[in-house]
Enzyme design. Structure first.
Site, mmCIF file in Angstrom:
data_model
loop_
_atom_site.group_PDB
_atom_site.id
_atom_site.type_symbol
_atom_site.label_atom_id
_atom_site.label_comp_id
_atom_site.label_asym_id
_atom_site.label_seq_id
_atom_site.Cartn_x
_atom_site.Cartn_y
_atom_site.Cartn_z
ATOM 1 C CB CYS A 44 -50.113 3.741 23.549
ATOM 2 S SG CYS A 44 -49.738 5.366 24.177
ATOM 3 C CB CYS A 49 -48.688 5.927 27.101
ATOM 4 S SG CYS A 49 -48.166 4.971 25.686
ATOM 5 C CE LYS A 52 -46.780 5.819 31.822
ATOM 6 N NZ LYS A 52 -45.669 5.157 31.144
ATOM 7 C CE1 TYR A 180 -42.460 2.780 29.768
ATOM 8 C CE2 TYR A 180 -40.736 1.504 28.714
ATOM 9 C CZ TYR A 180 -42.018 2.026 28.705
ATOM 10 O OH TYR A 180 -42.854 1.774 27.640
ATOM 11 C CD GLU A 184 -43.429 4.698 33.458
ATOM 12 O OE1 GLU A 184 -42.950 5.609 32.776
ATOM 13 O OE2 GLU A 184 -44.198 3.837 32.985
ATOM 14 C CG HIS A 439 -34.848 33.612 37.769
ATOM 15 N ND1 HIS A 439 -34.092 32.615 38.348
ATOM 16 C CD2 HIS A 439 -35.158 34.490 38.745
ATOM 17 C CE1 HIS A 439 -33.946 32.908 39.636
ATOM 18 N NE2 HIS A 439 -34.578 34.019 39.897
ATOM 19 C CD GLU A 444 -33.179 29.995 36.639
ATOM 20 O OE1 GLU A 444 -32.613 31.018 36.253
ATOM 21 O OE2 GLU A 444 -34.033 29.975 37.539
HETATM 22 C C1 LIG Z 1 -47.770 -0.188 30.924
HETATM 23 C C2 LIG Z 1 -47.192 0.451 29.700
HETATM 24 C C3 LIG Z 1 -46.854 1.775 29.720
HETATM 25 C C4 LIG Z 1 -46.323 2.384 28.596
HETATM 26 N N1 LIG Z 1 -45.995 3.707 28.669
HETATM 27 C C5 LIG Z 1 -45.499 4.335 27.584
HETATM 28 C C6 LIG Z 1 -45.201 5.718 27.626
HETATM 29 O O1 LIG Z 1 -45.378 6.378 28.645
HETATM 30 N N2 LIG Z 1 -44.720 6.297 26.503
HETATM 31 C C7 LIG Z 1 -44.520 5.600 25.343
HETATM 32 O O2 LIG Z 1 -44.096 6.184 24.341
HETATM 33 N N3 LIG Z 1 -44.783 4.272 25.283
HETATM 34 C C8 LIG Z 1 -45.271 3.632 26.365
HETATM 35 N N4 LIG Z 1 -45.565 2.291 26.307
HETATM 36 C C9 LIG Z 1 -45.230 1.549 25.061
HETATM 37 C C10 LIG Z 1 -46.313 1.744 23.990
HETATM 38 O O3 LIG Z 1 -47.555 1.370 24.505
HETATM 39 C C11 LIG Z 1 -45.958 0.917 22.779
HETATM 40 O O4 LIG Z 1 -44.662 1.221 22.345
HETATM 41 C C12 LIG Z 1 -46.935 1.161 21.621
HETATM 42 O O5 LIG Z 1 -48.250 0.899 21.995
HETATM 43 C C13 LIG Z 1 -46.536 0.302 20.430
HETATM 44 O O6 LIG Z 1 -47.451 0.472 19.389
HETATM 45 P P1 LIG Z 1 -47.695 -0.708 18.348
HETATM 46 O O7 LIG Z 1 -48.564 -0.141 17.269
HETATM 47 O O8 LIG Z 1 -46.432 -1.332 17.965
HETATM 48 O O9 LIG Z 1 -48.486 -1.838 19.147
HETATM 49 P P2 LIG Z 1 -49.744 -1.779 20.103
HETATM 50 O O10 LIG Z 1 -50.123 -0.418 20.478
HETATM 51 O O11 LIG Z 1 -49.451 -2.762 21.175
HETATM 52 O O12 LIG Z 1 -50.912 -2.341 19.196
HETATM 53 C C14 LIG Z 1 -50.950 -3.653 18.730
HETATM 54 C C15 LIG Z 1 -52.397 -4.049 18.560
HETATM 55 O O13 LIG Z 1 -52.464 -5.249 17.811
HETATM 56 C C16 LIG Z 1 -53.508 -6.067 18.322
HETATM 57 N N5 LIG Z 1 -53.211 -7.430 17.869
HETATM 58 C C17 LIG Z 1 -52.155 -8.217 18.224
HETATM 59 N N6 LIG Z 1 -52.187 -9.369 17.522
HETATM 60 C C18 LIG Z 1 -53.272 -9.307 16.703
HETATM 61 C C19 LIG Z 1 -53.825 -10.183 15.727
HETATM 62 N N7 LIG Z 1 -53.240 -11.344 15.422
HETATM 63 N N8 LIG Z 1 -54.964 -9.810 15.089
HETATM 64 C C20 LIG Z 1 -55.556 -8.625 15.378
HETATM 65 N N9 LIG Z 1 -55.072 -7.751 16.285
HETATM 66 C C21 LIG Z 1 -53.938 -8.087 16.925
HETATM 67 C C22 LIG Z 1 -53.404 -5.853 19.815
HETATM 68 O O14 LIG Z 1 -54.618 -6.186 20.469
HETATM 69 C C23 LIG Z 1 -53.096 -4.358 19.877
HETATM 70 O O15 LIG Z 1 -54.259 -3.580 19.977
HETATM 71 C C24 LIG Z 1 -46.118 1.646 27.409
HETATM 72 C C25 LIG Z 1 -46.456 0.290 27.372
HETATM 73 C C26 LIG Z 1 -46.988 -0.304 28.503
HETATM 74 C C27 LIG Z 1 -47.349 -1.756 28.458
#
Ligand SMILES: Cc1cc2nc3c(=O)[nH]c(=O)nc-3n(C[C@H](O)[C@H](O)[C@H](O)COP(=O)(O)OP(=O)(O)OC[C@H]3O[C@@H](n4cnc5c(N)ncnc54)[C@H](O)[C@@H]3O)c2cc1C
Length: 462
Positions: A44, A49, A52, A180, A184, A439, A444
């Site tokens: 994110c 997010c 983006k 989405y 976007e 308004h 509204e």
């Molecule tokens: C382009 C884009 C736009 C988005 N826009 C939105 C938005 O506007 N609003 C919204 O709510 N959501 C948005 N999202 C979705 C949002 O980013 C995810 O839902 C959110 O980041 C999920 O969080 P998470 O903790 O599950 O995983 P992540 O945030 O993906 O974190 C996982 C982390 O684990 C690390 N990792 C993976 N495997 C390992 C490993 N084996 N050892 C150590 N580290 C590891 C990765 O490097 C990463 O940093 C967007 C996603 C993308 C790709």
């Protein structure tokens, strides 16, 4: 707590879910470490997010400059620098990354900059440091990764990960996908001046969103200049002699472009994580299967966020991380309610949506009441913009409870956050109507919708 292990909790992945869980657990006195293989903050903050939305802001200006004329402004010659935008965006991401690191450290969480994989239910192998650590509880919060189909020439394509770091803005780009992120990015590239084509293999993009919004958004995007093509895909990508890309489409035609971005879904990040060795059960998409407290089939291993493929959004991952830490480290069991999730699509125009779509409500309840309106917002009267704003309420006939609200138009994301409170509370149409209008605003309309919408056939019969 379990002194026989190095840590009370080891978190794999410092993204939205992992960071929140680590901080809350440490706050409750647990000895916590979190491993991150790329950058603290996760998708994110680093490549989702946040960057983006910054690009979406940037891409709006072309239209804003044009619309200013109707309000008496003469805007001089404008020029756009992709290089400057990306440098400024990167500076902001570095700042946020720093804040996330500081917050973890201040909470007493140890950060391990390494890929981490499971060796068994209590042992984690840190790949970079080539050493093992043990933990009483393990939380997998590794997120998801862009999925790309294995077509010939796919190595020439990029995903959203690379789009944030392109050396220059392509003159022509093709965005593939109907989710989405695809919508976007098509808006971003189009707004910034790239000749933009979006391809989607199905009949209409944004499956799962309200059908009216999907249709109107498609029309508005075409009006803004996006070459939107449904029921089509890429069969093959080839590099041409002049450095462009020739795309052979599934209808046999060839389309030349400078870049291709795939946004065709994201797969849970579970490959090579050692989950099988630890005995953790996965679903058909490779997602980690969990119960309502985010616990896997293995008693001490939990998973939150995109890796569980429940609702793949940052605020949901954060909630799941928080609920996990409260449940396990504070004796305060919390199950996240996934039933009502307000969300926005930062398309152009923007979409805000909460609760059941009309189609979902009809499938569930049969009879439903629909209130909807489509209008040209006030700003358009002087700006000359013909862009339409659309709003819909989905109402349960017996209880008059508002089950869903769907908006397409400027700042819909902001509006739906506030409306989401009312829908989460179970507000009725009468309570919407009893709310005094603000308004002049677009929203509204949400409290002044009087006429129940009748399907065309019923209208004719009246
Ligand atoms: C382009 C884009 C736009 C988005 N826009 C939105 C938005 O506007 N609003 C919204 O709510 N959501 C948005 N999202 C979705 C949002 O980013 C995810 O839902 C959110 O980041 C999920 O969080 P998470 O903790 O599950 O995983 P992540 O945030 O993906 O974190 C996982 C982390 O684990 C690390 N990792 C993976 N495997 C390992 C490993 N084996 N050892 C150590 N580290 C590891 C990765 O490097 C990463 O940093 C967007 C996603 C993308 C790709």
């Amino acid at each position: 707590m379990a002194g026989k292990y190095d840590y009370d909790l080891f978190v794999i992945g410092a993204g939205s879910g992992g960071v929140r869980a680590s901080r809350i657990a440490a706050g409750h006195g647990a000895r916590v470490a979190v491993a991150e293989e790329y950058r603290v903050g996760g998708t994110c903050v680093i490549r989702g997010c946040v960057p983006k939305k910054l690009l979406v802001y940037a891409s709006h200006f072309a239209e804003d400059f044009e619309e200013a004329a109707g309000f008496g402004w003469t805007v001089g010659e404008t020029r756009f620098s992709w290089e400057k935008l990306i440098a400024n965006k990167d500076r902001e991401i570095d700042r946020l990354n720093g804040i996330y690191i500081r917050n973890l450290k201040n909470a007493g969480v140890e950060i391990v900059e390494s890929r981490a994989v499971l060796k068994d239910a209590h042992t984690v192998h840190l790949v970079k440091e080539d050493r093992d650590v043990t933990a009483d509880k393990i939380l997998v919060a590794t997120g998801a990764w862009p999925f790309m189909p294995a077509i010939p020439g796919i190595e020439h394509a990029i995903t959203s990960n690379e789009a944030f770091h392109l050396a220059e803005l392509p003159k022509r780009i093709v965005v593939v996908g109907g989710g989405y992120i695809a919508v976007e990015f098509a808006g971003i590239f189009n707004g910034l001046g790239a000749q933009t084509t979006q391809l989607y293999r199905g009949p209409l993009f944004l499956r799962g969103f309200d059908d009216d919004l999907r249709e109107i958004l498609a029309q508005e995007m075409v009006k803004k200049g996006v070459d939107l093509r449904m029921n089509i895909d890429i069969a093959k990508i080839e590099r041409t002699t002049v450095g462009a890309l020739a795309l052979t489409l599934t209808d046999g035609s060839v389309h030349e472009t400078d870049a291709v971005m795939y946004a065709t879904g994201r797969a849970p990040n579970t490959a090579g994580l050692g989950l099988e060795t630890a005995g953790v059960a996965l679903g058909p998409k490779g997602e980690i299967l969990v119960d309502k407290f985010s616990k896997t089939n293995i008693d001490n291993i939990y998973a939150v966020g995109d890796v569980t493929d429940r609702a793949n959004l940052t605020p949901v991952a954060i909630r799941e991380g928080q609920a996990f830490a409260e449940t396990v480290f504070n004796g305060n069991p919390i199950a996240v309610d996934h039933s009502v999730i307000p969300t926005a699509v930062f398309s152009q125009p923007e979409m805000g949506t909460v609760g059941l779509t009309e189609a979902e409500a009809r499938a569930k309840l049969g009879e439903i009441d629909i209130y909807k309106t489509s209008f040209r917002p006030m700003k358009g009267t002087l700006s000359g913009s013909e862009e339409k704003t659309f709003m819909k309420l989905v109402v349960e006939p017996q209880s008059q409870r508002v089950l869903g609200v769907h908006i397409l138009g400027p700042t819909s994301g902001e509006i739906i956050q506030a409306i989401g409170i009312a829908v989460t509370m179970g507000a009725t149409k009468a309570q919407f109507d009893a709310t005094v209008a603000v308004h002049p605003t677009a929203s509204e309309e949400l409290v002044t919708l009087k006429e129940k919408w009748q399907p065309p056939a019923a209208q004719a019969a009246d």
